[in-house]
Design an enzyme around this catalytic site. Structure first.
Site, PDB file in Angstrom:
ATOM      1  N   CYS A  68       0.830  -1.208   0.000  1.00 23.83           N
ATOM      2  CA  CYS A  68       0.000   0.000   0.000  1.00 23.83           C
ATOM      3  C   CYS A  68       0.861   1.252   0.000  1.00 23.83           C
ATOM      4  O   CYS A  68       2.024   1.214   0.358  1.00 23.83           O
ATOM      5  CB  CYS A  68      -0.840   0.062   1.280  1.00 23.83           C
ATOM      6  SG  CYS A  68      -2.128  -1.169   1.360  1.00 23.83           S
ATOM      7  N   CYS A  72      -2.974   4.890   2.612  1.00 21.74           N
ATOM      8  CA  CYS A  72      -4.076   3.953   2.384  1.00 21.74           C
ATOM      9  C   CYS A  72      -5.040   3.946   3.565  1.00 21.74           C
ATOM     10  O   CYS A  72      -4.638   3.984   4.728  1.00 21.74           O
ATOM     11  CB  CYS A  72      -3.545   2.532   2.158  1.00 21.74           C
ATOM     12  SG  CYS A  72      -4.878   1.355   1.806  1.00 21.74           S
ATOM     13  N   CYS A  99      -2.323  -3.025  -3.664  1.00 24.10           N
ATOM     14  CA  CYS A  99      -3.614  -2.898  -2.984  1.00 24.10           C
ATOM     15  C   CYS A  99      -4.625  -2.287  -3.961  1.00 24.10           C
ATOM     16  O   CYS A  99      -4.318  -1.335  -4.678  1.00 24.10           O
ATOM     17  CB  CYS A  99      -3.458  -1.988  -1.768  1.00 24.10           C
ATOM     18  SG  CYS A  99      -4.998  -1.459  -1.025  1.00 24.10           S
ATOM     19  N   CYS A 102      -5.888   1.548  -2.464  1.00 24.47           N
ATOM     20  CA  CYS A 102      -5.114   2.788  -2.576  1.00 24.47           C
ATOM     21  C   CYS A 102      -4.323   2.879  -3.890  1.00 24.47           C
ATOM     22  O   CYS A 102      -3.709   3.902  -4.176  1.00 24.47           O
ATOM     23  CB  CYS A 102      -4.177   2.957  -1.390  1.00 24.47           C
ATOM     24  SG  CYS A 102      -2.909   1.688  -1.290  1.00 24.47           S
TER      25      CYS A 102
END
Ligand SMILES: [Zn+2]
Length: 382
Positions: A68, A72, A99, A102
């Site tokens: 991330c 995030c 991810c 994000c």
């Protein structure tokens, strides 16, 4: 036509090559300690969901296999399951997936340097104002500290140094074009103090006066052609179009060019400029102007700001002088906006004809009110 067109060519070239901020090599033991501290500040940023550090690094979570960006919104993992990587690519090589929430890939690399480019554009357009880090921080919603650090990581220089280099570049061009030293310095955003004059002299390697005398006269190619608004002159330096003017006769046009560029060598070049003339004529008939039309125009920071905004007014639409002033965040500068419109060197390419009075009446036009009216009617018909 995008606002970039006005600044495009040379500013892109002016961007220094991005530098990667490789840590200084140090003995293993020492570097381990410093890496740990580094990771500690990264972890603090992750806990704080610090968006200012997006793009600087990503964090990967061993229990989920996902990485991330710092900001995030997902739930924070446990510290012992977290690893840090400088780039998404490194995280992926280590076997982690991006991810979906994000989208860390879109947050690094390009968008980071896009952010810095936006800061560069802002600096270029505000060279005549004090550009403190505090002000830049407010404008770009970052802490002054982080803004400076990210800027420097990408360009290798601070925002202040970047502003200095922009001013110097402008000053050189203004001097080469034969402006007086005072005028050239003022237009480049220098305040007129003797201290600055001295510093500039040391940056130029000679006094501005001497620099101006030594500058080789630029060559300007030009052509005259028929247009719906009478005879049209298009003139260009090797960098791009520097003048688009209208008049009744070619003599008037060429006289005007002489007045505007007294130090240049002027050379007629019908064939070489034909393609740009055709593009402009088509644009007047309602065809979208290619954003690639290169412009090489001299301007104060304020003019640059006004002209860049004018290029964002859609074809066929108009805005009032005061609305333009508000849009460039100088609501009280309505007269200065009108002056900037009246000094536009490139008709049509910078559509100053799309700015009208508050009550909808025409207002002035450098090439005569009749031409402005006709241009607007042509645009509104299509
Ligand atoms: Zn995420």
């Amino acid at each position: 036509m995008t606002t970039n067109a006005i600044l495009a060519a040379e500013d892109v070239k002016a961007m220094p090559v991005p530098r990667t901020s490789a840590p200084v090599a140090s003995p293993a033991a020492a570097s381990k300690t410093s890496d740990d501290t580094h990771d500690d500040t990264r972890w603090t940023a992750v806990l704080a969901r610090d968006a200012a550090r997006d793009g600087e690094f990503v964090f990967a979570v061993s229990t989920t296999g996902v990485y991330c960006r710092p900001s995030c919104a997902a739930r924070r993992p446990r510290r012992e399951n977290v690893k840090f990587f400088t780039t998404p690519e490194q995280a992926e090589r280590a076997g982690y997936r991006a991810c979906l929430r994000c989208r860390p890939k879109s947050a690094s690399g390009n968008s980071l340097s896009d952010g810095v480019k936006a800061i560069c554009r802002y600096i270029e357009q505000h060279l005549d104002e004090p550009l403190t880090l505090d002000r830049l921080g407010k404008e770009f919603h970052q802490s002054p500290f982080h803004l400076q650090r990210r800027f420097k990581a990408i360009l290798g220089i601070t925002p202040r140094e970047y502003a200095d280099s922009c001013r110097l570049r402008l000053l050189k061009r203004n001097l080469q074009a034969g402006d007086s030293v005072t005028r050239a310095m003022y237009d480049a955003g220098y305040s007129s103090s003797s201290r600055l004059y001295e510093r500039t002299a040391s940056q130029l390697g000679m006094t501005p006066d001497k620099y101006r005398r030594g500058a080789i006269a630029a060559t300007i190619r030009y052509t005259c052609a028929d247009s719906p608004l009478g005879r049209m002159l298009v003139a260009a330096t090797e960098r791009g179009i520097c003048a688009i003017q209208f008049a009744r006769t070619d003599d008037e046009l060429i006289e005007g060019l002489k007045r505007e560029f007294p130090f240049a060598t002027r050379k007629s070049d019908d064939a070489g400029l034909r393609a740009w003339v055709d593009m402009l004529l088509q644009h007047m008939q309602g065809r979208e102007l290619a954003s690639s039309l290169p412009l090489d125009i001299r301007a104060t920071a304020f003019q640059r700001r006004v002209w860049a905004h004018l290029q964002s007014i859609p074809f066929g639409q108009t805005e009032s002088y005061s609305r333009v002033a508000r849009a460039i965040r100088r609501p009280s500068a309505v007269r200065a906006v009108a002056r900037a419109c009246a000094t536009n060197p490139v008709a049509v390419a910078i559509p100053c004809h799309r700015v009208v009075r508050e009550d909808g009446t025409m207002g002035g036009y450098r090439w005569g009110i009749e031409r402005k009216k006709q241009l607007l009617e042509m645009e509104q018909r299509t």
